[in-house]
Scaffold this active site. Sequence first.
Site, PDB file in Angstrom:
ATOM      1  N   ASP A  82       0.818  -1.215   0.000  1.00  0.00           N
ATOM      2  CA  ASP A  82       0.000   0.000   0.000  1.00  0.00           C
ATOM      3  C   ASP A  82       0.853   1.268   0.000  1.00  0.00           C
ATOM      4  O   ASP A  82       2.073   1.188   0.114  1.00  0.00           O
ATOM      5  CB  ASP A  82      -0.933  -0.048   1.220  1.00  0.00           C
ATOM      6  CG  ASP A  82      -2.306   0.483   0.901  1.00  0.00           C
ATOM      7  OD1 ASP A  82      -2.416   1.348   0.015  1.00  0.00           O
ATOM      8  OD2 ASP A  82      -3.280   0.041   1.536  1.00  0.00           O
ATOM      9  N   ASP A 138     -10.703   3.318  -2.988  1.00  0.00           N
ATOM     10  CA  ASP A 138     -11.310   2.119  -2.390  1.00  0.00           C
ATOM     11  C   ASP A 138     -12.766   1.940  -2.818  1.00  0.00           C
ATOM     12  O   ASP A 138     -13.558   2.882  -2.776  1.00  0.00           O
ATOM     13  CB  ASP A 138     -11.239   2.210  -0.861  1.00  0.00           C
ATOM     14  CG  ASP A 138      -9.812   1.983  -0.367  1.00  0.00           C
ATOM     15  OD1 ASP A 138      -8.884   1.973  -1.196  1.00  0.00           O
ATOM     16  OD2 ASP A 138      -9.651   1.821   0.852  1.00  0.00           O
TER      17      ASP A 138
END
Length: 377
Positions: free
Chosen positions: A127, A182
Amino acid sequence: MLAQTPPMGWNSWNTFGCDINEKVVLETADAIVKHGLDKLGYKYVVIDDGWSSMDRDPVTNRIVPDPVKFPHGMNYVSDYIHSLGLKFGIYSCAGLRTCGNYPGSMDHEYLDAQTFADYGVDLLKYDGCFIPPNVDIHTLYRRMGMALKASGREILFSLCTGNIAQSWARSCGGHMYRSTGDINDSFESFKNIVLSQDQNFCYSAPGCFNDMDMLTVGMYGKGLVSTSDFSDEMYRTQFALWCMFSTPLMLGCDLRNISDEMLKLISNKTLLRINQDPECRPPYRAAHLGYQNFDKNIYFKHLSNNEYAIAYFNYSDGWADVHTCLSDFGLTNESGMGLEITDAFTGECLGVFKEYFVAPHVLSHGIKVYTAKVVKA
Ligand code: GLA
């Protein structure tokens, strides 16, 4: 070579967030095998953020698993997953902390890659949170790409950077890269993801794939990214679009209680064949007759063996018959050829079409997907 076709599996985030533990992971691995999903290609069991302790081990400096969530350690989990013939994935972050504020790998890349290799990890989702402003994100991903190789274990490198890595993920050793923010479990969320993809189609090919985020198919209002805006029709649309776009198929629902309907959907062999086609060609977005209808998209994708896949995605608020002119796909009237069209959901062959094809009654927020062959007509 890893990732010849889009990687497939399950990721803990959409349902469990940081509230993940050994029991859930092992039971999910069991569910994958029980439902025969491994045989269809769903191999990776990926533990996302929240698996580690809040701090590194003071002596070894290694990241350590949370002793309450993973009481037997990560090798135990990894061995169990491998004993079922599945692959084990884990999560870390290129910054100082992960997005959930657990230790990140920045400046510890080689040590962490070795730790993950020692666990028997097969996939690292990496990430991009908590990267200090003066640090170049690209450099951090290059480092981890090399550190994974140096670990001596073949580890699929899954970049999670938002919409910035398309042009450099492959050159950093990446096998998939996120091109979106997301997802949440609503039509609006995945529609916006889908509509943002036209310029990314060219970057996906064997070895490195565009990742549109984990699927929310089958969440039915339960779990971290759930909303109340879900339906079976919407899940069919999402799954079919992920297949058309050759995006990795990482399931995000609780597979321990998946419904029969959703199991059937994610096991649809035609849709999976479209996603896993060995040529991995991207689709393109075709125009349709009646150009005023901007809220229905047609995607056309070359498959191997003289086959094609066509999807009619209706994101308007009403049902529609969606018209196509076959010359938009390159099949002229004078060619003496037509398209033999088969419904990917029902398996029904609709016949051979020349000049026009009308996808009948595509529901609001729904999709029709067909495979097609060029035949003499
Ligand atoms: C980011 C990622 C998600 C998930 C979380 C974990 O938001 O995009 O997929 O990994 O971090 O904190």
